[in-house]
Write an enzyme that holds these catalytic residues in place. Structure first.
Site, PDB file in Angstrom:
ATOM      1  N   ASN A 224      36.459  -3.777  16.314  1.00  0.00           N
ATOM      2  CA  ASN A 224      35.818  -2.471  16.133  1.00  0.00           C
ATOM      3  C   ASN A 224      34.728  -2.358  17.201  1.00  0.00           C
ATOM      4  OD1 ASN A 224      34.373  -0.262  15.339  1.00  0.00           O
ATOM      5  ND2 ASN A 224      34.077  -0.922  13.219  1.00  0.00           N
TER       6      ASN A 224
ATOM      7  N   ARG B 280      40.071  -0.507  15.618  1.00  0.00           N
ATOM      8  CA  ARG B 280      39.603   0.730  15.018  1.00  0.00           C
ATOM      9  C   ARG B 280      39.313   1.702  16.162  1.00  0.00           C
ATOM     10  NH1 ARG B 280      33.680   2.591  13.773  1.00  0.00           N
ATOM     11  NH2 ARG B 280      34.151   4.499  12.660  1.00  0.00           N
TER      12      ARG B 280
ATOM     13  N   HIS C 148      36.010   8.531   8.983  1.00  0.00           N
ATOM     14  CA  HIS C 148      36.086   7.586   7.841  1.00  0.00           C
ATOM     15  C   HIS C 148      37.460   7.603   7.191  1.00  0.00           C
ATOM     16  CE1 HIS C 148      31.450   7.882   7.049  1.00  0.00           C
ATOM     17  NE2 HIS C 148      31.740   6.854   7.832  1.00  0.00           N
TER      18      HIS C 148
ATOM     19  N   ARG D  98      21.365  11.124   9.997  1.00  0.00           N
ATOM     20  CA  ARG D  98      21.959  12.408  10.413  1.00  0.00           C
ATOM     21  C   ARG D  98      21.665  13.480   9.380  1.00  0.00           C
ATOM     22  NH1 ARG D  98      27.566   9.773  11.007  1.00  0.00           N
ATOM     23  NH2 ARG D  98      27.181   8.304  12.700  1.00  0.00           N
TER      24      ARG D  98
ATOM     25  N   GLU E 173      38.015  -1.503   5.259  1.00  0.00           N
ATOM     26  CA  GLU E 173      38.705  -0.881   6.399  1.00  0.00           C
ATOM     27  C   GLU E 173      39.452  -1.926   7.233  1.00  0.00           C
ATOM     28  OE1 GLU E 173      34.848   0.933   6.660  1.00  0.00           O
ATOM     29  OE2 GLU E 173      35.746   2.618   7.726  1.00  0.00           O
TER      30      GLU E 173
END
Ligand code: ADP
Length: 411
Positions: free
Chosen positions: A11, A92, A181, A242, A386
């Site tokens: 990743n 990923r 996601h 965020r 994941e």
């Protein structure tokens, strides 16, 4: 005895590279680690293998290639079995645009397509390409597979992904909602179907992935039909740093009246807002919960806004779904914070939601299962994984002539 066969999961972020060697059959990580502060003055690598933690500095300005080099030369050389049992590398990849609705075996055409999507994920896609190139050099015999964060959301209908902007912006520039996601939302969807004993293609869920980044997805008949992130990961829920949804007029106001340059607006919305911006204390939910308990007004307000906005999204997903088989909490906050889950559910009392207080308190540190009170809508906590999805997809796409392929297909 059956020969083991594992997948190296990579990743690559803009200044980090997470790696793990995962058994695709049960999701077990035999090795995991991260290279951090890459390209900066003090990069370092840390890893965990057989319960032992290690850390080492890397040379100044080392990048993704140096981490993969270190993995092969320093870590795997001490564990030769881990290297010889590798069958594939799963990457990923954040943005696959409209080009990828599934994971794919990487070839030159896929590399070109990931590159073309770089404009939509300028911090991530170029880093993924660096990782793919470095991994191909280090493991030339292994197939590489790309698993896209956007792929699960490619099933969204047009009315969910088209912005109410001039249509030409979508047609000519691909400006639309893509969602992120997806790998996590897909994992919890598959797991929820198993837990609830429902066919995957019949399950309706609301999946709330709450980590530093946060997004929520409406899943109908096992497919994503709406999600809160948009063209970029900025849209939607309140996150660690965020803002999530804001009035777009705010951006003009910041630019025109407060003379903020575009870079500053970008940094303000992505790095200085959310839980951190509201609380003026931290982006870390644990820290905020502790401060809130002591009466810190900023922390109290940040947690309240986070939960209120999330509850509004949950309620709105009854529009695309009609019937909901379960609401699922996942991600670091969703899996661990009984406080957040309780607050969110309190806002949803009008829809009949209630929690079983003890079950909610106990659901943390990897615990999985229902937390709803009897006779109220099913609410589940499901720890996401994941890396396991990436390993599984990679294993499924390994060409038959690859070394160790037989071990993958034998149970
Ligand atoms: P990322 O998006 O970086 O993968 P994670 O999924 O690891 O993030 O989630 C990180 C968030 O989870 C942080 O806000 C952290 O405070 C929160 N978190 C982790 N454990 C707990 C806990 N026990 N209680 C409350 N929040 C927690």
């Amino acid at each position: 005895m059956q020969k083991p066969s594992h997948v190296l999961v990579l990743n690559c972020g803009s200044s980090s590279l997470k790696f793990a060697i995962v058994d695709p059959r049960d999701g077990r990580a035999l090795l995991s680690g991260i290279g951090e502060s890459l390209g900066e003055s003090t990069p370092r690598i840390s890893w965990k293998c057989e319960g032992r933690k290690n850390q080492q500095p890397l040379e100044q300005r080392s990048g993704h290639t140096a981490v993969i080099h270190f993995l092969v030369e320093q870590i795997l050389s001490q564990q030769p079995a881990l290297k010889t049992d590798l069958t594939a590398i799963g990457h990923r990849v954040v943005h696959g645009g409209e080009k990828f609705s599934h994971s794919v075996l990487i070839d030159q055409a896929v590399i070109n397509a990931i590159n073309e999507c770089s404009a939509l994920a300028p911090l991530h896609n170029p880093a993924h390409l660096l990782g793919i190139e470095a991994a191909a050099k280090a493991f030339p015999e292994l197939p590489q597979i790309a698993v896209f964060d956007t792929a699960f959301h490619q099933s969204m209908p047009r009315h969910a992904y088209i912005y109410a902007l001039p249509y030409s912006l979508y047609r000519d520039h691909g400006l639309r909602r893509y969602g992120m996601h997806g790998t996590s939302h897909r994992f919890v969807t598959e797991r929820a179907a198993e837990i609830l004993n429902l066919p995957l293609n019949e399950i309706n869920l609301i999946s709330a992935h709450l980590g530093n980044g946060a997004s929520i997805t409406a899943v109908k008949n096992g497919q994503s039909v709406d999600t809160s992130m948009g063209l970029t990961p900025l849209e939607g829920l309140v996150m660690g740093t965020r803002s999530g949804d804001v009035d777009p007029g705010l951006l003009m106001h910041l630019g025109n009246h407060l003379a903020f340059p575009i870079q500053q607006i970008n940094s303000l919305l992505n790095k200085e807002s959310g839980l951190l911006g509201i609380s003026e204390l931290s982006n870390d939910c644990r820290e905020l919960e502790e401060a809130a308990e002591k009466g810190h007004t900023g922390a109290l307000l940040a947690l309240e806004i986070f939960c209120y906005r999330l509850a509004k999204y949950i309620a709105s997903y009854y529009v695309p779904l009609g019937d909901v088989d379960a609401l699922v909490f996942t991600g670091g906050i969703g899996e661990n914070s009984s406080v957040i889950r309780q607050k969110v559910i309190d806002y949803l009392g009008g829809l009949g939601y209630r929690l079983a207080v003890e079950r909610n308190l106990q659901a943390r540190f990897g615990e999985e299962g229902p937390i709803s009170a009897d006779h109220s809508p099913m609410t589940l906590v499901i720890p996401t994984n994941e890396e396991w999805v990436i390993a599984r997809d990679a294993a499924a796409l390994v060409p038959p002539d690859t070394p160790n392929h037989d071990a993958l297909t034998r149970e």
